[in-house]
Every structure is written in structure tokens, then in C-alpha cells.
Design an enzyme around this catalytic site. Structure first.
Site, PDB file in Angstrom:
ATOM      1  N   HIS A  76      39.222  53.516  25.757  1.00 51.68           N
ATOM      2  CA  HIS A  76      40.269  53.674  26.787  1.00 51.68           C
ATOM      3  C   HIS A  76      41.510  52.893  26.404  1.00 51.68           C
ATOM      4  O   HIS A  76      41.434  51.841  25.754  1.00 51.68           O
ATOM      5  CB  HIS A  76      39.764  53.291  28.181  1.00 51.68           C
ATOM      6  CG  HIS A  76      39.330  51.871  28.349  1.00 51.68           C
ATOM      7  ND1 HIS A  76      40.211  50.840  28.661  1.00 51.68           N
ATOM      8  CD2 HIS A  76      38.109  51.287  28.287  1.00 51.68           C
ATOM      9  CE1 HIS A  76      39.540  49.706  28.779  1.00 51.68           C
ATOM     10  NE2 HIS A  76      38.262  49.937  28.545  1.00 51.68           N
ATOM     11  N   ASP A  78      43.975  51.588  28.483  1.00 55.81           N
ATOM     12  CA  ASP A  78      44.500  50.573  29.382  1.00 55.81           C
ATOM     13  C   ASP A  78      43.767  49.248  29.224  1.00 55.81           C
ATOM     14  O   ASP A  78      42.708  49.176  28.598  1.00 55.81           O
ATOM     15  CB  ASP A  78      44.424  51.042  30.835  1.00 55.81           C
ATOM     16  CG  ASP A  78      42.985  51.280  31.296  1.00 55.81           C
ATOM     17  OD1 ASP A  78      42.214  51.876  30.528  1.00 55.81           O
ATOM     18  OD2 ASP A  78      42.630  50.868  32.424  1.00 55.81           O
ATOM     19  N   ASP A 115      39.553  44.520  24.906  1.00 58.45           N
ATOM     20  CA  ASP A 115      38.896  45.475  25.788  1.00 58.45           C
ATOM     21  C   ASP A 115      39.974  46.380  26.364  1.00 58.45           C
ATOM     22  O   ASP A 115      40.658  46.019  27.304  1.00 58.45           O
ATOM     23  CB  ASP A 115      38.156  44.718  26.896  1.00 58.45           C
ATOM     24  CG  ASP A 115      37.533  45.634  27.936  1.00 58.45           C
ATOM     25  OD1 ASP A 115      37.437  46.840  27.702  1.00 58.45           O
ATOM     26  OD2 ASP A 115      37.157  45.111  29.006  1.00 58.45           O
ATOM     27  N   GLU A 145      40.773  53.253  32.838  1.00 53.81           N
ATOM     28  CA  GLU A 145      39.352  52.923  32.932  1.00 53.81           C
ATOM     29  C   GLU A 145      39.133  51.702  33.815  1.00 53.81           C
ATOM     30  O   GLU A 145      38.159  51.628  34.577  1.00 53.81           O
ATOM     31  CB  GLU A 145      38.797  52.660  31.527  1.00 53.81           C
ATOM     32  CG  GLU A 145      37.277  52.530  31.462  1.00 53.81           C
ATOM     33  CD  GLU A 145      36.766  51.116  31.640  1.00 53.81           C
ATOM     34  OE1 GLU A 145      35.538  50.933  31.740  1.00 53.81           O
ATOM     35  OE2 GLU A 145      37.598  50.186  31.691  1.00 53.81           O
ATOM     36  N   GLU A 146      40.039  50.742  33.724  1.00 54.43           N
ATOM     37  CA  GLU A 146      39.821  49.452  34.364  1.00 54.43           C
ATOM     38  C   GLU A 146      40.109  49.441  35.860  1.00 54.43           C
ATOM     39  O   GLU A 146      39.756  48.493  36.557  1.00 54.43           O
ATOM     40  CB  GLU A 146      40.696  48.379  33.688  1.00 54.43           C
ATOM     41  CG  GLU A 146      40.423  48.181  32.210  1.00 54.43           C
ATOM     42  CD  GLU A 146      39.107  47.466  31.930  1.00 54.43           C
ATOM     43  OE1 GLU A 146      38.336  47.254  32.886  1.00 54.43           O
ATOM     44  OE2 GLU A 146      38.859  47.124  30.756  1.00 54.43           O
ATOM     45  N   ASP A 169      33.302  50.809  23.601  1.00 53.84           N
ATOM     46  CA  ASP A 169      33.721  49.896  24.662  1.00 53.84           C
ATOM     47  C   ASP A 169      32.686  48.824  24.975  1.00 53.84           C
ATOM     48  O   ASP A 169      32.717  48.217  26.032  1.00 53.84           O
ATOM     49  CB  ASP A 169      34.049  50.699  25.932  1.00 53.84           C
ATOM     50  CG  ASP A 169      34.833  49.898  26.957  1.00 53.84           C
ATOM     51  OD1 ASP A 169      35.377  48.845  26.588  1.00 53.84           O
ATOM     52  OD2 ASP A 169      34.893  50.331  28.122  1.00 53.84           O
ATOM     53  N   HIS A 457      38.749  40.363  30.633  1.00 57.66           N
ATOM     54  CA  HIS A 457      39.227  40.376  32.025  1.00 57.66           C
ATOM     55  C   HIS A 457      39.725  39.016  32.492  1.00 57.66           C
ATOM     56  O   HIS A 457      40.011  38.844  33.679  1.00 57.66           O
ATOM     57  CB  HIS A 457      38.153  40.895  33.007  1.00 57.66           C
ATOM     58  CG  HIS A 457      37.760  42.312  32.788  1.00 57.66           C
ATOM     59  ND1 HIS A 457      37.025  43.029  33.711  1.00 57.66           N
ATOM     60  CD2 HIS A 457      37.988  43.158  31.765  1.00 57.66           C
ATOM     61  CE1 HIS A 457      36.819  44.255  33.265  1.00 57.66           C
ATOM     62  NE2 HIS A 457      37.385  44.348  32.072  1.00 57.66           N
TER      63      HIS A 457
END
Length: 483
Positions: A76, A78, A115, A145-146, A169, A457
Site C-alpha cells: 500500500h 499510504d 510500513d 490501507e491505514e 506488508d 505507527h
């Protein structure tokens, strides 16, 4: 100046560094989608860009692989955009600041975006390299995705012909993901109602800081402090013992990140100041005792601030504080099938304040849809009990284990041949888009792998350089053996 120019694999790190220069927070992916589209044009590759900004780039098989099954390589575009309180980066314009320290690429004040930028970088390096032996390829780079997986959810699966999908991922080298939890994102909203602030009130900011934060899937079992819950707990104690008003409250940044910081503005009578300070000291001692081993820098702060003309009505103040206190948070159950795996969890991730409302955003993860529904029902009951509006924002299914898998068996053989050890297979509590691909593409054979990424994150996210090199070699050899 390119900091990664001397790293290998050179083109993988070239594209990864390029991605650090392109704004790509969730729901702000136009620039990175433009970059990917231009890449396809420059390399004369067939591509599709859909209305959700998903990008599909196709490359014909290399010589001798024309009859091989089509493989989808997926990641992904983003990233979770998180920063420290002192960092002044503008994620919509500024590049991600990072350094190379030994075998790590690290962004100390923001998330790095490994990520899942490293997956995109690997895919682009493969697409541009005509020396790699490979089957027909479809590189699928999804958007958002996030923040709810809307890219995968809106994907038209008929655009893809792949029979197998290699998701890049995952975040632990040598461990392949074969199943993952489903999820649900919710909002609980309070319409704001105000009253005039009393002239004799003094105003103070109560805040929770110093927490590590982390990924609300893979870190939820660590018992990390949740700033939103700790703030609400503190406010409950203060509100129970003293006559206070609540002006506003905010906390966290992303529903899928364990929140690190939260604050509220309260109005007090000056004669209560000393006793409230004593209560703050006691709460600080409690928090250190409870979280000192996992969050040693946790701190509850109490600082004077400017006056305000209006405060929230008493009933609304009490409803907000009580609701956040009683909402489930953290691990709800462990898996009955896999020892040590979280079965169901929930994260009270964000408290947002707008002119007309306060929103509490919750992220639920569960391997079983029944448990996801159960926790959602509890949240709904809590919302209704405290006069708030409950809404499911998004939901995605779990990726369930498949008894027979050609790509899993092939990857296991290739890994053993390359590195002399067994490829570990595991189900994870984090969410991947694979469950949604089962719905949009069909009963496709899938596997997820990736290099070592630490602290996704959260600020301080790190990517391991040599792990990236080995995983890229692993991917190249999977392609070579799909003949």
C-alpha cells in the site's frame, strides 16, 4: 543529497528514499499515485489507476515464463503520519526526516513510512529490472490501507488475473503471515452544548504525556498505556472530588495507533488548586506503578492556561468522561486456536474536538466476526447510555487460514534453500488487506512477508537494512521458482 545511495539493493533503497520525499498520509495520496503512474509511463508498462487511487502496473513474463501463473505483488502507498509533540513537520509538504544508524534507517521524530513504503520500493525495483526471471506480474499498490482500507475495499477485482498474491506488508523477517484479524472502526459523537464560564474560575490544562504508543494490532498485548483512557480516568477522579467544568478534550492521532498524548482544559475554583495538585501527584504515582516497566516516562501534567468564555454543560461533561472510562480497551480475549495470539482487542485511539462536536474513534480487531460484533455492540450500548451517537465507519473481514497453498509451500522451500532455516508461518492480530482481496478478487492463494520494521505507527519507526536486502533476495527467488 541522497543518504541511501550506497546501500544495497541499490534500486530498492533508491525508490524508498524517493518515497520519503513524497507526501503520502492516508487519504492524501494523489502525489504518490501520480509518481507511480509516471513510473509506469516512463517504463512503458501497462497500468490502471482507478477512482480510489489504486495503481495496478502489469509486466509480461520473462523469457521461458510465459505459461507460468500470474503473480500479484501487493503493498500500500499510504503511511501513518505520526510525530512527536516537539516536531514541526508539515506532512502535506515536507519530506520525512531520517538517518542511517548502523543497520537501521530511523526517523526519530516522525513515522518513517517503511510500513509500507518498502513494499512499493521493492515492487518498483522488480518492475524496472529486466534481468530478473519472473512470471507475468501484476503489481497492485492500494490506497488508504491505514485509515480503513478503502482502496482494497473499492478495488475492482476483475482488473486482475493473478492466481496468487504476495503481500509485502509484514514486518518480521523469516516469518510469513498466513492469516490475520479482521477489523472495525467506529465513531462515538457528542454534540457540543455550552454554558457561560464563571468569572471566578481558573483554567488548567490536564495532559498525559511520555507514553511510547505503538501499533494497535501487534503491540496491543504489551500492556502499553493509552493516553485517552488515562486522561479520562484522571478526569473522573478530579470531577468526582471537585466542582469542575470541562472546556475541551483531545487525544491520540490515529485509530490504529495506541495513543501517546491526550489533554483536556478544565475550569476549577482557585481554592481547590492545592488539593487537585495533590491528587495529580497521587495519580502520577499510580501510573508509574502500573506502567513503569512498559512506559517508564508516563506523566500526568497540570498547568495553568488562558481563560475561556464558555464551557461544556455539566451533563455533557459527565457523559464524555464516563463514556471514555467505560469503553473497552486493550486485549479482550486470546485465540482459542493459536497459543499466545490475541483473539480480539480494541483501541480507544482518538478523541477529536470540532466546533460542534467531540468524536471518540475506536478500532476493533478480531479473528472472529462474532467477537468483533460483540465488542461493537458493547461500544454502541455505552454510547447510547451516555447520550452519544454511534456509527460504524468501516469494517473488513479476517483473512482465514487456507489448508492448501502453493505459494506458501513454494516460499517455504525457497527460504530453506536460501538461508538454511525453516520459514516460520504465523497468524497475526494486525490487519492486512488480504481478507478484502478474498472478496474482491476471489479465492486467491496469498502469503505475506516483509523485512524487519520496528515501531511502525509511532515516531522512531526503524527499518533494518540487511533484513531488507535478504527479503528482497527472497522475493526475487520466489519469482524465479514460479516457472
Amino acid at each position: 543529497m541522497n543518504k541511501l545511495i550506497n546501500l544495497e539493493p541499490n534500486r530498492v533503497f533508491h525508490y524508498f528514499e524517493e518515497m520519503t520525499k513524497i507526501p503520502r498520509c492516508s487519504l492524501q495520496e494523489d502525489k504518490i499515485a501520480d509518481y507511480l503512474e509516471n513510473f509506469a509511463k516512463v517504463h512503458s508498462l501497462e497500468y490502471i489507476r482507478d477512482s480510489s487511487n489504486n495503481i495496478i502496473i502489469k509486466k509480461a513474463a520473462s523469457l521461458g515464463y510465459e505459461k507460468s501463473p500470474v503473480l500479484i505483488i501487493q503493498g500500500h502507498m499510504d503511511m501513518v503520519c505520526e510525530k512527536t509533540e516537539s516536531c514541526n513537520i508539515n506532512f502535506e509538504e515536507d519530506p520525512i526526516p531520517f538517518e542511517v544508524e548502523g543497520d537501521l534507517i530511523i526517523s526519530k521524530e516522525t513515522t518513517l513510512g517503511a510500513d509500507n513504503g518498502i513494499a512499493v520500493a521493492m515492487a518498483l525495483a522488480i518492475l524496472e529490472d529486466d534481468t530478473i526471471e519472473h512470471p507475468p506480474l501484476e503489481v497492485l499498490i492500494t490506497s488508504n490501507e491505514e485509515n480503513g482500507m478503502s482502496g482494497a475495499r473499492n478495488l475492482d477485482g476483475s482488473l486482475l488475473k493473478g492466481e496468487m498474491l504476495l503481500n509485502l506488508d509484514s514486518e518480521t523477517e523469516g516469518v510469513a503471515c498466513i492469516a490475520c484479524a479482521g477489523g472495525q472502526r467506529e465513531s462515538i459523537s457528542f454534540p457540543k452544548e455550552f454554558k457561560k464560564a464563571e468569572d471566578k474560575r481558573e483554567f488548567y490544562e490536564v495532559s498525559v504525556s511520555g507514553l511510547k504508543g505503538g501499533h494497535s494490532g501487534q503491540d496491543i498485548q504489551k500492556g502499553l498505556g493509552n493516553s485517552n483512557k488515562l486522561l479520562a480516568r484522571s478526569l473522573y477522579k478530579i470531577n468526582t472530588n471537585f466542582d469542575i467544568d470541562l472546556v475541551d478534550i483531545i487525544g491520540g492521532a490515529k485509530p490504529n495507533a495506541i495513543p501517546r498524548y491526550a489533554k483536556a482544559i478544565i475550569a476549577i475554583y482557585e481554592e481547590d488548586k492545592k488539593d487537585i495538585q495533590n491528587l495529580i501527584v497521587k495519580l502520577n504515582r499510580d501510573f508509574v506503578k502500573e506502567f513503569g516497566k512498559v512506559d517508564p516516562d508516563v506523566r500526568l501534567n497540570f498547568e495553568k492556561t488562558d481563560k475561556f468564555e464558555k464551557v461544556l454543560k455539566n451533563s455533557l461533561k459527565t457523559d464524555i468522561i464516563n463514556l471514555i472510562n467505560v469503553l473497552p480497551n486493550g486485549v479482550q480475549s486470546m485465540s482459542q486456536d493459536i497459543e499466545g495470539l490475541v483473539g480480539c482487542s480494541t483501541n480507544v485511539g482518538v478523541i477529536e474536538s470540532y466546533d460542534d462536536r467531540i468524536d471518540v474513534l475506536v478500532n476493533i480487531r478480531s479473528a472472529l466476526s462474532s467477537l468483533k460484533e460483540e465488542v461493537g455492540n458493547i461500544d454502541k450500548v455505552c454510547a447510547e447510555a451516555f447520550n452519544a451517537h454511534y456509527k460504524i465507519l468501516s469494517s473488513y473481514p479476517a483473512w482465514e487460514y487456507k489448508d492448501e497453498s502453493k505459494i506458501r509451500d513454494l516460499a517455504s522451500r525457497v527460504y530453506k534453500d536460501l538461508f538454511g532455516t525453516e520459514l516460520e508461518l504465523e497468524a497475526i492480530h494486525a490487519g492486512l488487506e488480504c481478507g478484502l482481496f478474498k472478496e474482491s478478487i476471489g479465492d486467491i492463494d496469498m502469503l505475506s512477508i516483509g523485512p524487519n520494521i520496528y515501531g511502525p505507527h509511532a515516531p522512531g519507526e526503524r527499518l533494518e537494512i540487511n533484513s531488507t536486502k535478504r527479503v528482497y533476495e527472497f522475493v526475487i527467488n520466489i519469482l524465479k521458482n514460479l516457472k
